[in-house]
Design an enzyme around this catalytic site. Structure first.
Site, PDB file in Angstrom:
ATOM      1  N   GLU A  75      13.371  15.509 -29.995  1.00 17.61           N
ATOM      2  CA  GLU A  75      12.311  15.594 -31.002  1.00 17.61           C
ATOM      3  C   GLU A  75      12.518  16.760 -31.961  1.00 17.61           C
ATOM      4  O   GLU A  75      13.074  17.790 -31.594  1.00 17.61           O
ATOM      5  CB  GLU A  75      10.957  15.778 -30.306  1.00 17.61           C
ATOM      6  CG  GLU A  75      10.574  14.640 -29.389  1.00 17.61           C
ATOM      7  CD  GLU A  75       9.268  14.907 -28.652  1.00 17.61           C
ATOM      8  OE1 GLU A  75       8.799  13.997 -27.955  1.00 17.61           O
ATOM      9  OE2 GLU A  75       8.725  16.026 -28.770  1.00 17.61           O
ATOM     10  N   CYS A  88      10.810  22.661 -36.371  1.00 16.37           N
ATOM     11  CA  CYS A  88      10.928  22.985 -34.948  1.00 16.37           C
ATOM     12  C   CYS A  88      11.987  22.057 -34.365  1.00 16.37           C
ATOM     13  O   CYS A  88      11.834  20.832 -34.422  1.00 16.37           O
ATOM     14  CB  CYS A  88       9.577  22.792 -34.262  1.00 16.37           C
ATOM     15  SG  CYS A  88       9.582  23.118 -32.499  1.00 16.37           S
ATOM     16  N   CYS A  95      14.154  19.301 -20.143  1.00 16.29           N
ATOM     17  CA  CYS A  95      14.177  20.721 -19.786  1.00 16.29           C
ATOM     18  C   CYS A  95      14.035  20.840 -18.274  1.00 16.29           C
ATOM     19  O   CYS A  95      13.278  20.097 -17.646  1.00 16.29           O
ATOM     20  CB  CYS A  95      13.031  21.469 -20.476  1.00 16.29           C
ATOM     21  SG  CYS A  95      13.033  23.253 -20.165  1.00 16.29           S
ATOM     22  N   CYS A  99       7.670  24.221 -16.883  1.00 15.57           N
ATOM     23  CA  CYS A  99       6.432  24.927 -17.231  1.00 15.57           C
ATOM     24  C   CYS A  99       5.281  23.915 -17.240  1.00 15.57           C
ATOM     25  O   CYS A  99       5.403  22.831 -17.825  1.00 15.57           O
ATOM     26  CB  CYS A  99       6.566  25.597 -18.594  1.00 15.57           C
ATOM     27  SG  CYS A  99       7.870  26.855 -18.659  1.00 15.57           S
ATOM     28  N   CYS A 102       3.781  22.099 -20.556  1.00 14.66           N
ATOM     29  CA  CYS A 102       4.751  21.522 -21.490  1.00 14.66           C
ATOM     30  C   CYS A 102       5.158  20.123 -21.059  1.00 14.66           C
ATOM     31  O   CYS A 102       5.617  19.915 -19.932  1.00 14.66           O
ATOM     32  CB  CYS A 102       5.979  22.436 -21.570  1.00 14.66           C
ATOM     33  SG  CYS A 102       7.298  21.793 -22.610  1.00 14.66           S
ATOM     34  N   HIS A 270      -2.115  22.561 -26.853  1.00 10.55           N
ATOM     35  CA  HIS A 270      -2.179  21.199 -27.380  1.00 10.55           C
ATOM     36  C   HIS A 270      -2.532  20.278 -26.221  1.00 10.55           C
ATOM     37  O   HIS A 270      -1.770  20.179 -25.253  1.00 10.55           O
ATOM     38  CB  HIS A 270      -0.838  20.797 -27.994  1.00 10.55           C
ATOM     39  CG  HIS A 270      -0.924  19.610 -28.907  1.00 10.55           C
ATOM     40  ND1 HIS A 270      -1.282  18.362 -28.457  1.00 10.55           N
ATOM     41  CD2 HIS A 270      -0.718  19.484 -30.248  1.00 10.55           C
ATOM     42  CE1 HIS A 270      -1.279  17.515 -29.487  1.00 10.55           C
ATOM     43  NE2 HIS A 270      -0.945  18.174 -30.569  1.00 10.55           N
ATOM     44  N   CYS A 313       5.189  19.358 -27.649  1.00  9.44           N
ATOM     45  CA  CYS A 313       6.611  19.303 -27.340  1.00  9.44           C
ATOM     46  C   CYS A 313       6.895  18.295 -26.229  1.00  9.44           C
ATOM     47  O   CYS A 313       6.363  18.403 -25.131  1.00  9.44           O
ATOM     48  CB  CYS A 313       7.096  20.692 -26.930  1.00  9.44           C
ATOM     49  SG  CYS A 313       8.857  20.732 -26.553  1.00  9.44           S
TER      50      CYS A 313
END
Length: 329
Positions: A75, A88, A95, A99, A102, A270, A313
């Site tokens: 993205e 961004c 990943c 976290c 996220c 978010h 994200c």
């Protein structure tokens, strides 16, 4: 070029069409001889990132899901603010860090991106509309940039170089949760690139609850490594209700920011990125930021962008793949 019987200046023309004035294919580089264009198309075909899904927010934010040659997806988010256009970008597909706030961390790690796949996110924006060339770059998309440092290192040069996109180093920010070996290598670069530390909690104990990497690279060690930077750093701080938004949290954060001379970017959570966490209210964020400022800390409250699209994200990729799984079943 010499080996193929062409004058040396043709090499400069070719390089120019990679990044400065990019072309979709070598056939579009009309300042090159037809035979050279045919040779380039045969021996050095230009790869592309294929747009899979594009979403446009009412606030102007635009999110892209790019499909890579092996089927992976990443993205990018283009955020216009006045004359500034911040892109961004992603450095990994998925990943590994997990976290809790996220969406990318929830999908797991797929692979590192190549230097082209990183810089290519900017290239595709320019190819679509040169007037939308980003003025600022933030490595805050999918992945942890400093776990893919060899590729990010090269991509930084492409982004910054006059022979590349010529984006000023001070307008390029690399965000990390605190990968210390990568931080030390990044600090060796002579350009004025910016470092942002994904802090999100003012103590090691709190941070461990939402960021598993804290067990390997603890907060104190990360701050010590950040002292190697000659430039001002930024603390990224996502506000989570009932977790990191009390007056005491603000006071602890102020101590860290004062010690490092850091700017604090306060980010509303978010909701699409972490449906099981509750965003801090607007009024509480305001009180938190004022408490920092009253202690001499420069604190900026960032406005949530793209709330009407999948702008968190990793959220767009998760949503697109979920819908495709449902369609297949």
């Amino acid at each position: 070029m010499a080996d193929r019987g062409f004058p040396a200046y043709r090499a400069r023309q070719i390089h120019r069409h990679l990044w400065q004035v990019p072309v979709v294919s070598w056939a579009d580089a009309t300042d090159l001889p037809a035979q050279l264009r045919a040779d380039l198309d045969r021996d050095f075909p230009l790869p592309r990132l294929t747009p899979d899904t594009t979403q446009q927010s009412a606030d102007g934010t635009r999110k892209y899901l790019w499909r890579l040659a092996d089927g992976e997806a990443i993205e990018s988010v283009l955020i216009p603010t006045g004359s500034r256009r911040t892109l961004c970008i992603s450095s990994q597909a998925g990943c590994a860090l997990g976290c809790t706030f996220c969406a990318t961390g929830r999908m797991g790690f797929r692979r590192n991106l190549t230097p082209f796949e990183i810089a290519g996110q900017v290239r595709e924006i320019v190819l679509a509309n040169p007037d939308e060339k980003p003025t600022n770059i933030v490595f805050m998309g999918m992945g942890e940039p400093l776990l893919n440092w060899p590729a990010v290192d090269i991509a930084l040069s492409i982004l910054n170089s006059p022979e590349g996109f010529e984006i000023g180093a001070r307008h390029i920010t690399v965000s990390t949760v605190g990968i210390i070996p990568g931080m030390l290598e990044f600090a060796q670069r002579p350009e004025q690139f910016r470092l942002a530390i994904s802090l999100h909690a003012p103590t090691s104990r709190q941070r461990r609850g939402i960021m598993p990497i804290e067990k390997k690279y603890d907060l104190e060690a990360v701050l010590k490594a950040a002292e190697a930077f000659r430039k001002r750093i930024t603390f990224e701080y996502v506000m989570i209700a009932g977790f990191n938004d009390t007056d005491q949290d603000a006071d602890e954060l102020a101590k860290l920011a004062r010690r490092m001379g850091a700017l604090v970017n306060i980010l509303p959570l978010h909701p699409g990125g972490a449906p099981d966490l509750t965003p801090t209210t607007v009024s509480r964020i305001r009180i938190f930021a004022d408490r920092l400022r009253n202690q001499g800390i420069e604190a900026v409250v960032r406005r949530s962008r793209g709330l009407d699209i999948n702008a968190a994200c990793g959220q767009l990729r998760v949503e697109v793949e979920r819908k495709r799984r449902e369609a297949r079943t």
